[in-house]
Design a protein around this motif. Structure first.
Motif, short mmCIF file in Angstrom:
data_model
loop_
_atom_site.label_atom_id
_atom_site.label_comp_id
_atom_site.label_asym_id
_atom_site.label_seq_id
_atom_site.Cartn_x
_atom_site.Cartn_y
_atom_site.Cartn_z
N VAL A 176 0.84 -1.20 0.00
CA VAL A 176 0.00 0.00 0.00
C VAL A 176 0.87 1.24 0.00
N MET A 177 1.90 1.26 0.82
CA MET A 177 2.76 2.43 0.92
C MET A 177 3.56 2.68 -0.36
N ASN A 178 3.74 1.66 -1.18
CA ASN A 178 4.47 1.81 -2.44
C ASN A 178 3.64 2.45 -3.54
N ARG A 179 2.36 2.64 -3.29
CA ARG A 179 1.52 3.26 -4.31
C ARG A 179 1.94 4.72 -4.52
N ALA A 180 1.82 5.16 -5.76
CA ALA A 180 2.27 6.51 -6.12
C ALA A 180 1.48 7.56 -5.36
N PRO A 181 2.10 8.70 -5.09
CA PRO A 181 1.41 9.78 -4.38
C PRO A 181 0.11 10.22 -5.04
N GLY A 182 0.00 10.06 -6.35
CA GLY A 182 -1.22 10.45 -7.04
C GLY A 182 -2.31 9.41 -7.01
N SER A 183 -2.05 8.27 -6.38
CA SER A 183 -3.05 7.21 -6.28
C SER A 183 -4.26 7.67 -5.50
N SER A 184 -5.42 7.08 -5.81
CA SER A 184 -6.64 7.41 -5.06
C SER A 184 -6.49 7.09 -3.58
N THR A 185 -5.58 6.18 -3.25
CA THR A 185 -5.33 5.85 -1.84
C THR A 185 -4.92 7.09 -1.05
N TRP A 186 -4.24 8.01 -1.75
CA TRP A 186 -3.67 9.17 -1.07
C TRP A 186 -4.40 10.48 -1.40
N ASN A 187 -5.60 10.42 -1.93
CA ASN A 187 -6.35 11.66 -2.15
C ASN A 187 -7.74 11.61 -1.54
N THR A 188 -7.91 10.73 -0.55
CA THR A 188 -9.20 10.55 0.11
C THR A 188 -9.05 10.75 1.61
N VAL A 189 -9.97 11.50 2.20
CA VAL A 189 -10.04 11.59 3.65
C VAL A 189 -10.78 10.35 4.13
N VAL A 190 -10.04 9.42 4.71
CA VAL A 190 -10.61 8.12 5.02
C VAL A 190 -11.75 8.22 6.03
N ALA A 191 -11.66 9.16 6.97
CA ALA A 191 -12.70 9.30 7.98
C ALA A 191 -13.89 10.12 7.48
N ASP A 192 -13.84 10.55 6.24
CA ASP A 192 -14.95 11.29 5.64
C ASP A 192 -14.85 11.18 4.12
N PRO A 193 -15.06 9.97 3.57
CA PRO A 193 -14.80 9.74 2.15
C PRO A 193 -15.89 10.24 1.21
N GLY A 194 -17.00 10.74 1.77
CA GLY A 194 -18.12 11.17 0.94
C GLY A 194 -19.03 10.01 0.61
#
Length: 477
Positions: free
Chosen positions: A380-398
């Protein structure tokens, strides 16, 4: 729930919850008459910003008794439409002085409503059954509501367009309702904050099996139909209820920890498609060691030959589309503690469901000699900074993000990072205390953070800020 593990990650383009928190209309003393009730309407929603019409205000449901009669569609080329008729007997308590209250009901039509043995007037909109009790209900008053209803069943879809609720199939129905699909098959207070017990009598054509939550109380065949009776005495959020119908064989046994297991396997499924279910007993023991005693009266699985494209942790009887892989079986079983017994107080808190279930599958597979939890964390940590993993507020994903990849994978990574930070002893003490303290009810992200700090004795504000409240990839914590 591995609800979207088979779907590509949803890209959320600026979607935000538009609704403000909706509260119940509080009753107060009538002007000039201290102590006398002033009646009002229960709110049409439970107050969840993501799903403003889900649930209802002013009532606390204690028990649903669902008497259902279902006829699946005829063979092709007939339309994929079933016929469902039901009588829902609902025991509830008024939580405010009510002259009106709602139940969620969508796609089916109520024909009569009885409150306290008296017929009552009601109206119905697209999502709401609005009931006007007379005499009015006072705060704390218990009553029984009986709703007779029915209609044509089809293939309802959720906010993302995925099948959910009472999904009609040629041989029956797949009933999987997260987040707010229970209203497609019975009148309900459709939000996790109002858990209730359930009983089911489901009548279907002879030769079909109806599978629900809890324990099988019996079946009886007469006149070409079979009525299947199930009892679910553990408090349950509505979205976890099921009444799946199909051509199933029932396999029953008792696991080593004493839990009765009832698996419903579609007769077309091959042994390889359900082989992982044989590990259920070992998994129960594994998770009990980490999360505490299994919390319900039974467990088991439903494996259907039709597909909604995901699995769901239907309480005591997890649902699988077409096959049950080992990782997914572990994921859905872990949900019985994390998500079913402890449920989200708001749908924004769903990372606590999916993060824990995903992490549970990581540690189970490590236990089985596969990749370690640390290796999966690093992936998971190896995913690129632009991945959706890193552009979501996990505690408020919408509302369109609650089943997205970040909720699952970043949620699990959050837990692994927390485990490393506070140590194994504190981490698993946290897990067992989380279940013990909040089991049978609901909890929030704030509750989890407070408990983590209590158990660990550490200030974790910065940790949780970078992991669940800020979207960028964490670099230090």
């Amino acid at each position: 729930m591995s609800r979207r593990m088979y779907r590509s990650a949803l890209v959320i383009g600026g979607i935000v919850a538009a609704a403000a928190l909706v509260g119940s209309t509080a009753a107060s003393a009538a002007p000039g008459r201290p102590g006398e009730p002033r009646y009002g309407a229960g709110a049409e929603g439970a107050g969840d910003p993501y799903f403003p019409l889900a649930g209802n205000g002013g009532i606390d449901v204690l028990h649903y008794d669902l008497d259902l009669d279902y006829t699946p569609p005829a063979a092709e080329p007939a339309p994929l439409e079933g016929q469902l008729s039901g009588v829902a007997t609902i025991e509830l308590v008024a939580t405010q002085d009510l002259d009106r209250f709602n139940l969620d009901l969508r796609g089916l039509t109520a024909s009569s409503v009885v409150v306290g043995k008296k017929s009552m007037s009601f109206t119905q909109t697209d999502n709401e059954l609005v009931i006007t009790p007379r005499p009015k209900l006072k705060t704390g008053q218990s009553t029984t509501v009986v709703v007779t209803y029915g209609g044509t069943t089809t293939e309802p879809t959720d906010i993302e367009g995925a099948l959910y609720g009472w999904v009609t199939t040629r041989d029956g129905a797949m009933v999987v309702s997260e987040p707010d699909g229970s209203a497609t098959w019975f009148p309900v207070n459709d939000h996790p904050t109002d858990k209730a017990t359930y009983s089911f009598e489901i009548t279907v054509p002879e030769g079909l099996t109806a599978v629900a939550n809890g324990v099988l109380a019996g079946s009886e065949t007469a006149g070409g139909k079979t009525t299947w009776t199930w009892d679910a005495p553990d408090p349950m959020a509505a979205y976890l209820a099921t009444a799946t119908v199909g051509e199933f064989r029932l396999e029953q046994y008792t696991a080593a920890n004493g839990t009765p297991i009832i698996d419903a396997i579609d007769v077309t499924r091959t042994p390889s498609q359900v082989a992982a279910l044989a590990l259920t007993g070992d998994m129960l023991s594994f998770f009990e060691e980490r999360y505490g005693p299994y919390p319900f009266v039974s467990y088991g699985a439903i494996v259907d030959d039709d597909s909604v494209g995901y699995a769901l942790e239907t309480q005591t009887r997890s649902f699988f589309s077409r096959n049950a892989s080992e990782g997914t079986v572990a994921h859905e079983l872990a949900h019985q503690w994390m998500g079913d017994h402890v449920s989200p107080a708001r749908w924004a808190d769903i990372w606590l469901n999916e993060g824990w279930a995903t992490y549970s599958s990581w540690i189970w597979l490590e236990h089985r000699g596969q990749s370690t939890a640390q290796a999966r964390f690093q992936q998971v940590m190896n995913r690129a900074p632009g991945s959706s993993t890193w552009n979501t507020v996990v505690a408020d994903p919408g509302p369109l993000g609650i089943f997205g990849t970040p909720v699952y994978d970043r949620g699990a990574a959050t837990l692994h990072a927390l485990r490393v930070k506070i140590g194994d002893t504190a981490f698993f003490d946290l897990a067992t205390e989380w279940v013990a303290r909040f089991g049978g009810g609901t909890a929030t992200t704030a509750d989890f953070i407070a408990l983590a700090e209590e158990i660990s004795g550490q200030d974790l504000a910065d940790f949780f800020d970078v992991w669940v409240y800020q979207p960028p990839k964490p670099t230090a914590w």
